[in-house]
Design a protein around this motif. Sequence first.
Motif, short mmCIF file in Angstrom:
data_model
loop_
_atom_site.label_atom_id
_atom_site.label_comp_id
_atom_site.label_asym_id
_atom_site.label_seq_id
_atom_site.Cartn_x
_atom_site.Cartn_y
_atom_site.Cartn_z
N ASN A 45 0.82 -1.22 0.00
CA ASN A 45 0.00 0.00 0.00
C ASN A 45 0.85 1.26 0.00
O ASN A 45 0.33 2.34 -0.25
CB ASN A 45 -0.93 0.00 1.22
N ARG A 46 2.11 1.18 0.32
CA ARG A 46 2.99 2.35 0.32
C ARG A 46 4.35 1.92 -0.23
O ARG A 46 5.34 1.84 0.50
CB ARG A 46 3.13 2.92 1.73
N PRO A 47 4.44 1.62 -1.52
CA PRO A 47 5.61 0.96 -2.08
C PRO A 47 6.88 1.81 -2.09
O PRO A 47 7.97 1.30 -1.91
CB PRO A 47 5.18 0.61 -3.51
N ASN A 48 6.74 3.11 -2.34
CA ASN A 48 7.93 3.92 -2.57
C ASN A 48 8.30 4.82 -1.39
O ASN A 48 9.42 5.32 -1.33
CB ASN A 48 7.74 4.79 -3.81
N GLU A 49 7.35 5.07 -0.50
CA GLU A 49 7.57 6.06 0.56
C GLU A 49 8.74 5.66 1.47
O GLU A 49 9.64 6.48 1.74
CB GLU A 49 6.30 6.21 1.39
N LEU A 50 8.74 4.42 1.93
CA LEU A 50 9.78 3.99 2.86
C LEU A 50 11.14 3.94 2.19
O LEU A 50 12.15 4.37 2.77
CB LEU A 50 9.42 2.61 3.42
N LEU A 51 11.19 3.43 0.96
CA LEU A 51 12.47 3.36 0.25
C LEU A 51 13.02 4.76 -0.03
O LEU A 51 14.24 4.98 0.06
CB LEU A 51 12.28 2.60 -1.07
N LEU A 52 12.14 5.70 -0.32
CA LEU A 52 12.60 7.06 -0.61
C LEU A 52 13.10 7.74 0.67
O LEU A 52 14.16 8.39 0.66
CB LEU A 52 11.46 7.87 -1.23
N GLN A 53 12.36 7.59 1.76
CA GLN A 53 12.78 8.18 3.03
C GLN A 53 14.12 7.62 3.49
O GLN A 53 15.06 8.37 3.81
CB GLN A 53 11.73 7.94 4.12
N GLY A 54 14.19 6.29 3.55
CA GLY A 54 15.43 5.66 4.02
C GLY A 54 16.60 5.95 3.10
O GLY A 54 17.72 6.21 3.56
N GLY A 55 16.35 5.91 1.79
CA GLY A 55 17.43 6.16 0.84
C GLY A 55 17.98 7.56 0.92
O GLY A 55 19.20 7.77 0.91
N ARG A 56 17.11 8.55 1.01
CA ARG A 56 17.58 9.93 1.09
C ARG A 56 18.28 10.21 2.42
O ARG A 56 19.20 11.02 2.48
CB ARG A 56 16.41 10.89 0.90
N LEU A 57 17.84 9.56 3.49
CA LEU A 57 18.52 9.72 4.77
C LEU A 57 19.95 9.19 4.69
O LEU A 57 20.91 9.88 5.09
CB LEU A 57 17.75 8.99 5.87
N VAL A 58 20.12 7.99 4.16
CA VAL A 58 21.46 7.41 4.03
C VAL A 58 22.30 8.23 3.06
O VAL A 58 23.50 8.44 3.28
CB VAL A 58 21.36 5.94 3.59
N GLU A 59 21.68 8.72 2.00
CA GLU A 59 22.41 9.57 1.05
C GLU A 59 22.97 10.82 1.73
O GLU A 59 24.13 11.20 1.52
CB GLU A 59 21.49 9.98 -0.10
#
Length: 707
Positions: free
Chosen positions: A407-421
């Motif tokens: 139900n929320r496919p991209n939100e978590l990956l985007l948040q976590g990815g930008r934080l690590v970036e």
Amino acid sequence: METMADAEPAKAKPRPIIRLGLFLISHSFIVSVACCAAGVFALLLLPVLAKNTYISENALMPGSASPMMSNDDVSRARMFVNKVVSFDFKTDRSSIGIQDLVAQHITDLGGEVNFHKFLPQVNKFNPLHFFSSPDQGIAQENYTCSSYGINTVGFIRAPRGDGKEAIVLVTPYNSVKTSMGEALSLGIAYSIFSLLTRVTWLAKDIIWLAADSQHGEYAAVAAWLREYHTPSFDSSGRSLFESNASPTTGRKRPNDFLRAGTMAAALVIKVTDGSEKAERDVLNLYAEASNGQMPNLDLINVVNYLAVNGQRLRVKVEKLESLLDSWWLRSLAELFHKLGTVARSLNPQWNFGISVAEYIEGTATLASSLYNQALGVPTGPHGVFRDYQVDAITMEISAKRVANYKNRPNELLLQGGRLVEGVIRSVNNLLEKFHQSFFLYLLTSPNKFVSVGVYMIPFALLVAPLPMVAASLFADSTRRISGMETKVTSSPASSDIPAISFRSWRWLHAAKTVFIVHFWGAVVTLLPHFLSLVQDSPPLTNLLSWIILSAFILLILQAILGSSFSLLHMNRTQGMEWTLLKSVTIAAACTGLCIMSVINFATAELGALMLVPMCLMARPLILDAKAKTLKSFIRAACNVVLIFLVFPPVAYYLWKGALVGLDNARVGDFWNWVESLWTWNSATYIYMCMVHLPCWVLCVHTLVYPC
């Protein structure tokens, strides 16, 4: 008239520092009570004295650049996550393995990849592990292929770097059965890897360690780091755990064990299922390593700043939940709040105030930080990096409805990815290792800390009475024994006995007793090595065997080495020997606590809270029984209670019961905890056996001393 020459010279007055010392020694009881009360009060005051965190290293510049991660990176990461999740339902062992799946995607992005095989470590106690580096010798080769764990390691060579520095990303996962959270952590790392293969600003190499955690997260990371820094070789001279072939298909790969430069920092990425009631995703930070080591505070500050201000995550650090509903803690918080209000009314510049909720949260977090550091056991796989002087933390994203990920496919990956970036960009700016901020600190919240200069005050106040009481007891016992010897030598019955003064050697008998008990503590430290040779023995049996063997060895040492010399007048002055014994015991306890404070402050602080009252109050029970007063009865009762509570297995049982509940605490858990201290080579184990336990035995000896 007498001349000046005939007059007797006036006595020189002692120096002020000497007069102060004599005054403190003569009033040791009052000073002890005042210092102990002030030490406990200062410890409870630490959440009020906590300061806001700040970034000391200007080169980090968190948030100065806009995130570059795009929806394309997130989409590729989503497809990768779907492949990892679907792989778990395949039963054909001949198909491509999950390690090859990760390696194939790394290769498709243009990165370098290799596999690292490692063996599961046997939890076996070896005393030399406390004094030596990890084993660098020839490893055994009689393991089956299924016993091996296989890490997949990807590399990005920095276009603007010289290959001398690297940043490590770690994503633990179980290759046998990968959960959704582990698949998402792999997806976050893959999205970062996908982005960093295209950027031009990268000045440090990137290492992505997909750690096979089927034998434990820590074991997988530790095995790779050990091979990275100290390679292991077989009898033919070949690196034992390097692999240049696919673990499942056998396809040859041209690379050996790959390395990059010195590690500047390491980030362990994990995703777990959060609460349905949470308003937003939570980022849990874990920083404690072995022996109370902590990463540089700047690393935590950067992660906290980017998570809160960049990704709108709620950052949390571990706290003791049992303290949040404590009535005494709430009463104490209200007291400090009122004191702060009064202080601000007297002087507005006195920023002493703190809200009740903030004090409770800060105390629970401080207690958790102190407790985890005192245990000496890492709170995550990041702990192994500190053994190689690499700053590392575990970032655990507690997401809402991980199981309902579709139900929320991209939100978590985007948040976590930008934080690590963002964290990687900040560390990439550094020209040298983290050094500006604190390495010794306690956290009261993600954005508040207590520095070493502040938290050492409670410990100093608790330990301060020990040398004064030791000196006071020594002076008092020497004076009384001297008076007894004078009476003996001047009596008619002893006219034929040489008048020999034994004040010069009298303390040596007590010192010999203290030395024997501490030597016994060193022997007790080595006993688990032999107990661990018994296979499949239950923890309770091992604990009881350890206690019985320790008591038996103590009796043997006392019989062999503990016999008193046949000295003149020993029976006449035996009643005062316990004061010398207590004096030397207190001196040994003070020395041990001060040494431990340099190695692991948290262990020394908790040890002082238990040892100092017990050592100061120890007094022969027979003297209190002869006094037959209410004061003596209360003192005897307090001594018996303290001796019972400070016994290491009882103290651990009560501590754990207070934290997780007595229903979840078992007596055999003490042996399991000791085994964990062996695994992490924690100095807390050495302190417990060679400082805490001998002082406990000496205090028991003082209580039962014949007078």
